[in-house]
Design an enzyme around this catalytic site. Sequence first.
Site, PDB file in Angstrom:
ATOM      1  N   ALA A  69       6.757 -11.664   2.986  1.00 15.23           N
ATOM      2  CA  ALA A  69       5.885 -12.427   3.876  1.00 15.23           C
ATOM      3  C   ALA A  69       4.696 -12.904   3.052  1.00 15.23           C
ATOM      4  O   ALA A  69       4.412 -12.361   1.981  1.00 15.23           O
ATOM      5  CB  ALA A  69       5.412 -11.539   5.018  1.00 15.23           C
ATOM      6  N   GLY A 112       9.694  -8.914   3.121  1.00 18.76           N
ATOM      7  CA  GLY A 112      10.356  -9.791   4.089  1.00 18.76           C
ATOM      8  C   GLY A 112      11.509 -10.566   3.462  1.00 18.76           C
ATOM      9  O   GLY A 112      12.453 -10.956   4.167  1.00 18.76           O
ATOM     10  N   GLU A 115      14.347  -8.268   3.683  1.00 18.07           N
ATOM     11  CA  GLU A 115      14.727  -8.198   5.105  1.00 18.07           C
ATOM     12  C   GLU A 115      15.472  -9.463   5.530  1.00 18.07           C
ATOM     13  O   GLU A 115      16.438  -9.399   6.296  1.00 18.07           O
ATOM     14  CB  GLU A 115      13.475  -7.983   5.969  1.00 18.07           C
ATOM     15  CG  GLU A 115      12.884  -6.593   5.763  1.00 18.07           C
ATOM     16  CD  GLU A 115      11.516  -6.424   6.405  1.00 18.07           C
ATOM     17  OE1 GLU A 115      10.638  -7.291   6.197  1.00 18.07           O
ATOM     18  OE2 GLU A 115      11.306  -5.421   7.111  1.00 18.07           O
ATOM     19  N   GLU A 135       6.225  -2.820   0.709  1.00 20.11           N
ATOM     20  CA  GLU A 135       5.126  -2.970   1.667  1.00 20.11           C
ATOM     21  C   GLU A 135       4.114  -1.837   1.606  1.00 20.11           C
ATOM     22  O   GLU A 135       2.926  -2.044   1.858  1.00 20.11           O
ATOM     23  CB  GLU A 135       5.659  -3.096   3.102  1.00 20.11           C
ATOM     24  CG  GLU A 135       6.317  -4.435   3.420  1.00 20.11           C
ATOM     25  CD  GLU A 135       7.806  -4.464   3.108  1.00 20.11           C
ATOM     26  OE1 GLU A 135       8.290  -3.594   2.339  1.00 20.11           O
ATOM     27  OE2 GLU A 135       8.486  -5.354   3.631  1.00 20.11           O
TER      28      GLU A 135
HETATM   29  N1  DAK Z   1       2.613 -13.703  -0.581  1.00 25.13           N
HETATM   30  C1  DAK Z   1       1.784 -14.670  -1.015  1.00 25.13           C
HETATM   31  N2  DAK Z   1       1.812 -15.135  -2.275  1.00 25.13           N
HETATM   32  C2  DAK Z   1       2.689 -14.591  -3.137  1.00 25.13           C
HETATM   33  C3  DAK Z   1       3.571 -13.556  -2.745  1.00 25.13           C
HETATM   34  C4  DAK Z   1       3.513 -13.118  -1.380  1.00 25.13           C
HETATM   35  N3  DAK Z   1       4.344 -12.181  -0.889  1.00 25.13           N
HETATM   36  N4  DAK Z   1       4.323 -13.217  -3.813  1.00 25.13           N
HETATM   37  C5  DAK Z   1       3.917 -14.001  -4.825  1.00 25.13           C
HETATM   38  N5  DAK Z   1       2.935 -14.828  -4.430  1.00 25.13           N
HETATM   39  C6  DAK Z   1       2.219 -15.833  -5.216  1.00 25.13           C
HETATM   40  C7  DAK Z   1       1.212 -15.176  -6.141  1.00 25.13           C
HETATM   41  O1  DAK Z   1       0.024 -14.914  -5.439  1.00 25.13           O
HETATM   42  C8  DAK Z   1       1.054 -16.237  -7.194  1.00 25.13           C
HETATM   43  O2  DAK Z   1       0.231 -17.274  -6.687  1.00 25.13           O
HETATM   44  P1  DAK Z   1      -1.106 -17.746  -7.480  1.00 25.13           P
HETATM   45  O3  DAK Z   1      -1.900 -16.529  -7.664  1.00 25.13           O
HETATM   46  O4  DAK Z   1      -0.543 -18.317  -8.769  1.00 25.13           O
HETATM   47  O5  DAK Z   1      -1.700 -18.766  -6.575  1.00 25.13           O
HETATM   48  C9  DAK Z   1       2.451 -16.828  -7.320  1.00 25.13           C
HETATM   49  O6  DAK Z   1       3.132 -16.478  -6.099  1.00 25.13           O
HETATM   50  C10 DAK Z   1       3.241 -16.246  -8.474  1.00 25.13           C
HETATM   51  O7  DAK Z   1       3.217 -14.839  -8.357  1.00 25.13           O
HETATM   52  P2  DAK Z   1       2.818 -13.884  -9.574  1.00 25.13           P
HETATM   53  O8  DAK Z   1       1.861 -14.562 -10.477  1.00 25.13           O
HETATM   54  O9  DAK Z   1       2.411 -12.587  -8.984  1.00 25.13           O
HETATM   55  O10 DAK Z   1       4.226 -13.778 -10.332  1.00 25.13           O
HETATM   56  P3  DAK Z   1       4.774 -12.556 -11.204  1.00 25.13           P
HETATM   57  O11 DAK Z   1       6.042 -13.043 -11.821  1.00 25.13           O
HETATM   58  O12 DAK Z   1       3.704 -11.998 -12.088  1.00 25.13           O
HETATM   59  O13 DAK Z   1       5.123 -11.410 -10.130  1.00 25.13           O
HETATM   60  C11 DAK Z   1       6.086 -10.555  -8.067  1.00 25.13           C
HETATM   61  C12 DAK Z   1       6.141 -11.619  -9.186  1.00 25.13           C
HETATM   62  C13 DAK Z   1       7.126 -10.944  -7.008  1.00 25.13           C
HETATM   63  C14 DAK Z   1       6.460  -9.182  -8.632  1.00 25.13           C
HETATM   64  C15 DAK Z   1       4.649 -10.500  -7.470  1.00 25.13           C
HETATM   65  O14 DAK Z   1       4.265 -11.817  -7.110  1.00 25.13           O
HETATM   66  C16 DAK Z   1       4.570  -9.641  -6.243  1.00 25.13           C
HETATM   67  O15 DAK Z   1       4.494  -8.411  -6.342  1.00 25.13           O
HETATM   68  N6  DAK Z   1       4.523 -10.278  -5.073  1.00 25.13           N
HETATM   69  C17 DAK Z   1       4.345  -9.592  -3.802  1.00 25.13           C
HETATM   70  C18 DAK Z   1       5.596  -8.848  -3.402  1.00 25.13           C
HETATM   71  C19 DAK Z   1       5.376  -8.079  -2.118  1.00 25.13           C
HETATM   72  O16 DAK Z   1       4.544  -7.164  -2.042  1.00 25.13           O
HETATM   73  N7  DAK Z   1       6.110  -8.439  -1.117  1.00 25.13           N
HETATM   74  C20 DAK Z   1       6.021  -7.803   0.199  1.00 25.13           C
HETATM   75  C21 DAK Z   1       4.995  -8.531   1.009  1.00 25.13           C
HETATM   76  S1  DAK Z   1       4.734  -7.793   2.629  1.00 25.13           S
HETATM   77  C22 DAK Z   1       6.651  -9.499   9.816  1.00 25.13           C
HETATM   78  C23 DAK Z   1       7.820  -9.660   9.142  1.00 25.13           C
HETATM   79  C24 DAK Z   1       7.894  -9.365   7.805  1.00 25.13           C
HETATM   80  C25 DAK Z   1       6.788  -8.929   7.138  1.00 25.13           C
HETATM   81  C26 DAK Z   1       5.615  -8.790   7.824  1.00 25.13           C
HETATM   82  C27 DAK Z   1       5.543  -9.071   9.158  1.00 25.13           C
HETATM   83  N8  DAK Z   1       6.594  -9.799  11.203  1.00 25.13           N
HETATM   84  C28 DAK Z   1       7.796 -10.216  11.888  1.00 25.13           C
HETATM   85  C29 DAK Z   1       5.377  -9.721  11.944  1.00 25.13           C
HETATM   86  C30 DAK Z   1       6.908  -8.660   5.739  1.00 25.13           C
HETATM   87  C31 DAK Z   1       5.910  -8.196   4.974  1.00 25.13           C
HETATM   88  C32 DAK Z   1       6.020  -8.361   3.531  1.00 25.13           C
HETATM   89  O17 DAK Z   1       6.965  -8.911   3.003  1.00 25.13           O
END
Ligand code: DAK
Length: 261
Positions: A69, A112, A115, A135
């Site tokens: 997400a 997400g 998921e 998460e």
């Molecule tokens: N959200 C927003 N931006 C993201 C992102 C994300 N999940 N993942 C990556 N980006 C953005 C980064 O901020 C960066 O943008 P800038 O800073 O350049 O503007 C760009 O994508 C490139 O990312 P990185 O520079 O971080 O790239 P790397 O290769 O160094 O790292 C990475 C890749 C995938 C390991 C890293 O970006 C990362 O850890 N990303 C977050 C992964 C994460 O934690 N995902 C889970 C998020 S929570 C719901 C349903 C579902 C959900 C919630 C509610 N409802 C139905 C209500 C789900 C929640 C989640 O998924």
Amino acid sequence: MNETMLRDEVLIDKSGAVGVVRINRPQALNALSFSVMEKLVAALEMYDQDAAVGCLLLTGSERAFAAGADIKELEAATPVEMALSGRMELWDRLRRLRKPLVGAVSGFALGGGCELAMCCDMIVASETAVFGQPETDIGTIPGAGGTQRLTRAVGKAVAMEMILAGRRLGAREALALGLVNRVVPSESFFEEALALAAAVAAKPAVAVRLAKEAVVRAGDLSLEEGLAFERKLFYLTFASADQKEGMKAFREKRRPAFTGS
Ligand code: DAK
């Protein structure tokens, strides 16, 4: 695809009888903002309703299926906003798609994104695919089915480790654990997934739809209930023209000419 579509964050394209939906937000690794989710669900529903489409295909880019997400969008949300925003309903609508949904997954499928991949009926993974539910690292838990679908798919031990300790599964591990159907080279993951979707789309539509429904329900029903449900759907196939044609063609030793009815 035309230029307007190429500028959009969700691209759609029909390839024969396969409706292809592609997440296209490379600058955020295909993070699933509310707007992306709305568009991708609407696009899948549109193809689900399209009589010329027999199977749906969902994909992202080679680098990222979806990195979760959109964290930046969620950061300031309140519980009430989350509950009233309609976000959950979008995920519920994915569950109601009647046609099979194939996922072509490459690169990051996190949070997400994992998921979303698990909402697919079958997954073709590129060898670079990485599945994870990180998460808890950002102070929350999977909210779109991760704790439930992942546990059913890979078992409690691995699901716990992924959700509590951040273990990520590479494509081959995901295959060994039954999370994905096959692992293919990254150059051809989309074509392989498209070929699988095309094979499904070529089959008689009524049987395919009922078969999907029966398999999906297997996760919820007792064996007794599931067998009774399957039997009713089995009887129903005998009301379809394609059942008559399929069996007649077998007897006449020719290829069937299915009409989807
Ligand atoms: N959200 C927003 N931006 C993201 C992102 C994300 N999940 N993942 C990556 N980006 C953005 C980064 O901020 C960066 O943008 P800038 O800073 O350049 O503007 C760009 O994508 C490139 O990312 P990185 O520079 O971080 O790239 P790397 O290769 O160094 O790292 C990475 C890749 C995938 C390991 C890293 O970006 C990362 O850890 N990303 C977050 C992964 C994460 O934690 N995902 C889970 C998020 S929570 C719901 C349903 C579902 C959900 C919630 C509610 N409802 C139905 C209500 C789900 C929640 C989640 O998924």
